[in-house]
Design a protein around this motif. Structure first.
Motif, PDB file in Angstrom:
ATOM      1  N   THR A  13      25.647-115.101 -78.027  1.00  0.00           N
ATOM      2  CA  THR A  13      27.028-115.658 -77.580  1.00  0.00           C
ATOM      3  C   THR A  13      27.282-116.852 -77.182  1.00  0.00           C
ATOM      4  N   ILE A  14      28.460-116.853 -77.426  1.00  0.00           N
ATOM      5  CA  ILE A  14      28.645-118.422 -77.530  1.00  0.00           C
ATOM      6  C   ILE A  14      29.908-118.727 -76.023  1.00  0.00           C
ATOM      7  N   LEU A  15      29.888-119.164 -75.314  1.00  0.00           N
ATOM      8  CA  LEU A  15      30.826-118.861 -73.941  1.00  0.00           C
ATOM      9  C   LEU A  15      30.940-117.504 -73.863  1.00  0.00           C
ATOM     10  N   GLY A  16      30.523-116.800 -74.101  1.00  0.00           N
ATOM     11  CA  GLY A  16      30.208-115.228 -74.323  1.00  0.00           C
ATOM     12  C   GLY A  16      31.526-114.832 -75.173  1.00  0.00           C
ATOM     13  N   LEU A  17      31.202-115.246 -75.864  1.00  0.00           N
ATOM     14  CA  LEU A  17      31.816-114.781 -77.126  1.00  0.00           C
ATOM     15  C   LEU A  17      30.582-114.073 -78.137  1.00  0.00           C
ATOM     16  N   PRO A  18      30.255-113.526 -78.795  1.00  0.00           N
ATOM     17  CA  PRO A  18      29.758-112.893 -79.529  1.00  0.00           C
ATOM     18  C   PRO A  18      29.287-113.538 -80.780  1.00  0.00           C
ATOM     19  N   ALA A  19      28.891-113.847 -80.962  1.00  0.00           N
ATOM     20  CA  ALA A  19      28.296-115.134 -82.123  1.00  0.00           C
ATOM     21  C   ALA A  19      27.478-114.260 -83.315  1.00  0.00           C
ATOM     22  N   ALA A  20      27.034-112.986 -83.345  1.00  0.00           N
ATOM     23  CA  ALA A  20      26.510-112.378 -84.869  1.00  0.00           C
ATOM     24  C   ALA A  20      27.443-112.363 -85.621  1.00  0.00           C
ATOM     25  N   VAL A  21      28.862-112.827 -85.247  1.00  0.00           N
ATOM     26  CA  VAL A  21      29.949-113.162 -86.658  1.00  0.00           C
ATOM     27  C   VAL A  21      29.796-113.555 -87.886  1.00  0.00           C
ATOM     28  N   LEU A  22      29.190-115.080 -86.697  1.00  0.00           N
ATOM     29  CA  LEU A  22      29.039-116.554 -87.325  1.00  0.00           C
ATOM     30  C   LEU A  22      28.094-116.555 -88.367  1.00  0.00           C
ATOM     31  N   ILE A  23      26.227-115.513 -87.557  1.00  0.00           N
ATOM     32  CA  ILE A  23      25.547-116.017 -87.702  1.00  0.00           C
ATOM     33  C   ILE A  23      25.051-114.558 -88.841  1.00  0.00           C
ATOM     34  N   ILE A  24      26.384-113.574 -88.812  1.00  0.00           N
ATOM     35  CA  ILE A  24      26.671-112.981 -90.663  1.00  0.00           C
ATOM     36  C   ILE A  24      26.741-113.667 -91.472  1.00  0.00           C
ATOM     37  N   LEU A  25      27.513-114.200 -91.375  1.00  0.00           N
ATOM     38  CA  LEU A  25      28.827-115.427 -92.464  1.00  0.00           C
ATOM     39  C   LEU A  25      27.445-116.246 -92.861  1.00  0.00           C
ATOM     40  N   PHE A  26      26.328-116.774 -92.011  1.00  0.00           N
ATOM     41  CA  PHE A  26      25.404-118.210 -92.357  1.00  0.00           C
ATOM     42  C   PHE A  26      25.148-117.825 -93.628  1.00  0.00           C
ATOM     43  N   PRO A  27      23.853-116.914 -94.322  1.00  0.00           N
ATOM     44  CA  PRO A  27      23.240-117.195 -94.900  1.00  0.00           C
ATOM     45  C   PRO A  27      24.100-117.225 -96.396  1.00  0.00           C
ATOM     46  N   PRO A  28      25.508-116.628 -96.729  1.00  0.00           N
ATOM     47  CA  PRO A  28      25.251-117.273 -97.891  1.00  0.00           C
ATOM     48  C   PRO A  28      26.162-118.228 -98.090  1.00  0.00           C
ATOM     49  N   LEU A  29      26.470-119.059 -97.052  1.00  0.00           N
ATOM     50  CA  LEU A  29      26.465-120.772 -97.421  1.00  0.00           C
ATOM     51  C   LEU A  29      25.395-121.527 -98.164  1.00  0.00           C
ATOM     52  N   LEU A  30      23.843-119.956 -97.037  1.00  0.00           N
ATOM     53  CA  LEU A  30      23.048-121.350 -98.268  1.00  0.00           C
ATOM     54  C   LEU A  30      22.346-120.493-100.135  1.00  0.00           C
ATOM     55  N   ILE A  31      23.348-120.069-100.568  1.00  0.00           N
ATOM     56  CA  ILE A  31      23.586-120.100-101.551  1.00  0.00           C
ATOM     57  C   ILE A  31      23.608-120.714-102.478  1.00  0.00           C
ATOM     58  N   PRO A  32      23.095-122.017-102.989  1.00  0.00           N
ATOM     59  CA  PRO A  32      24.072-123.052-104.023  1.00  0.00           C
ATOM     60  C   PRO A  32      24.423-122.212-104.910  1.00  0.00           C
ATOM     61  N   THR A  33      25.171-123.405-105.833  1.00  0.00           N
ATOM     62  CA  THR A  33      26.402-122.961-106.486  1.00  0.00           C
ATOM     63  C   THR A  33      26.359-124.757-107.322  1.00  0.00           C
ATOM     64  N   SER A  34      26.149-123.981-108.334  1.00  0.00           N
ATOM     65  CA  SER A  34      26.964-125.380-109.620  1.00  0.00           C
ATOM     66  C   SER A  34      28.097-124.978-109.924  1.00  0.00           C
ATOM     67  N   LYS A  35      28.938-126.101-110.499  1.00  0.00           N
ATOM     68  CA  LYS A  35      30.208-126.799-111.496  1.00  0.00           C
ATOM     69  C   LYS A  35      29.986-127.011-112.414  1.00  0.00           C
ATOM     70  N   LEU A  37      27.345-128.357-116.870  1.00  0.00           N
ATOM     71  CA  LEU A  37      27.347-126.927-117.416  1.00  0.00           C
ATOM     72  C   LEU A  37      25.709-126.796-117.481  1.00  0.00           C
ATOM     73  N   ILE A  38      25.115-127.783-117.206  1.00  0.00           N
ATOM     74  CA  ILE A  38      23.477-127.348-117.413  1.00  0.00           C
ATOM     75  C   ILE A  38      23.101-128.106-115.808  1.00  0.00           C
ATOM     76  N   ASN A  39      22.404-126.849-115.341  1.00  0.00           N
ATOM     77  CA  ASN A  39      22.504-126.427-113.831  1.00  0.00           C
ATOM     78  C   ASN A  39      20.821-127.459-113.229  1.00  0.00           C
ATOM     79  N   ASN A  40      20.608-127.359-111.869  1.00  0.00           N
ATOM     80  CA  ASN A  40      19.388-128.055-111.912  1.00  0.00           C
ATOM     81  C   ASN A  40      17.876-126.910-112.129  1.00  0.00           C
ATOM     82  N   ARG A  41      16.553-127.072-111.339  1.00  0.00           N
ATOM     83  CA  ARG A  41      16.118-125.985-111.321  1.00  0.00           C
ATOM     84  C   ARG A  41      16.486-124.871-110.323  1.00  0.00           C
ATOM     85  N   LEU A  42      16.755-125.577-108.644  1.00  0.00           N
ATOM     86  CA  LEU A  42      16.801-124.748-107.911  1.00  0.00           C
ATOM     87  C   LEU A  42      17.606-123.509-108.521  1.00  0.00           C
TER      88      LEU A  42
END
Length: 226
Positions: A13-35, A37-42
């Motif tokens: 919890t953060i300040l008494g509020l559940p933080a599980a929702v923020l933790i669940i939403l965090f993993p998609p932010l780690l998936i890189p995207t590219s704009k 034409l030629i992508n990098n190796r990752l």
């Protein structure tokens, strides 16, 4: 050493509020995207792994079943990243919560079953009574098959919860033993620490395997109903 063994499984919890929702939403932010034409190796490696996984899961499906490909790929990526992030120190793993795993398993299972009853109702009903069943056993077999169908989402959720929780508990116990032995016997500490490193490597593999198994079983349920 007086720390509660199950303290790491309590929803933060953060300040008494559940933080599980923020933790669940965090993993998609780690998936890189590219704009570009030629992508990098990752990103190239990431796209190759996604194509390989989706191809392996979608090969057995017909056209209707392949409409679920985006959902299944998103599911395996989410579970895998969540499991891996949970191996970091002082982190929280949402997949150790049975409620969350049930929230994933029940809608996916219900969607496959409803699709089966809508598109192939005869085949769906035929699963409740195997061919050639003796007449006296028909009521009992119908009850057993109904229970086995209804227990599928529970089995999905419990399997994922049990495997991830057991690994975290074992790592916690061995880590505590390493810390306690460090002031008593150095050779024993080195041995236990080596075991801890090997167990961590195993847990990384388990995190990825359990994500694949969960998604594969949903894919098999979908295949049985399309």
């Amino acid at each position: 050493m007086n720390e509660n063994l199950f303290a790491s499984f309590i929803a933060p919890t953060i300040l008494g509020l559940p933080a599980a929702v923020l933790i669940i939403l965090f993993p998609p932010l780690l998936i890189p995207t590219s704009k570009y034409l030629i992508n990098n190796r990752l990103i190239t490696t990431q796209q190759w792994l996604i194509k390989l996984t989706s191809k392996q899961m979608m090969t057995m499906h017909n056209t209707k079943g392949r409409t679920w490909s985006l959902m299944l790929v998103s599911l395996i990526i989410f579970i895998a990243t969540t499991n891996l992030l949970g191996l970091l120190p002082h982190s929280f793993t949402p997949t150790t919560q049975l409620s969350m795993n049930l929230a994933m398993a029940i809608p996916l299972w219900a969607g496959t079953v409803i699709m089966g009853f809508r598109s192939k109702i005869k085949n769906a009903l035929a699963h409740f009574l195997p061919q050639g069943t003796p007449t006296p056993l028909i009521p009992m077999l119908v009850i057993i098959e109904t229970i086995s169908l209804l227990i599928q989402p529970m089995a999905l959720a419990v399997r994922l919860t049990a495997n991830i929780t057991a690994g975290h508990l074992l790592m916690h116990l061995i880590g505590s033993a390493t810390l306690a032995m460090s002031t008593i016997n150095l050779p024993s500490t080195l041995i236990i620490f080596t075991i801890l490193i090997l167990l961590t490597t195993l847990e990384i593999a388990v995190a990825l395997i359990q994500a694949y198994v969960f998604t594969l079983l949903v894919s098999l349920y979908l295949h049985d109903n399309t």
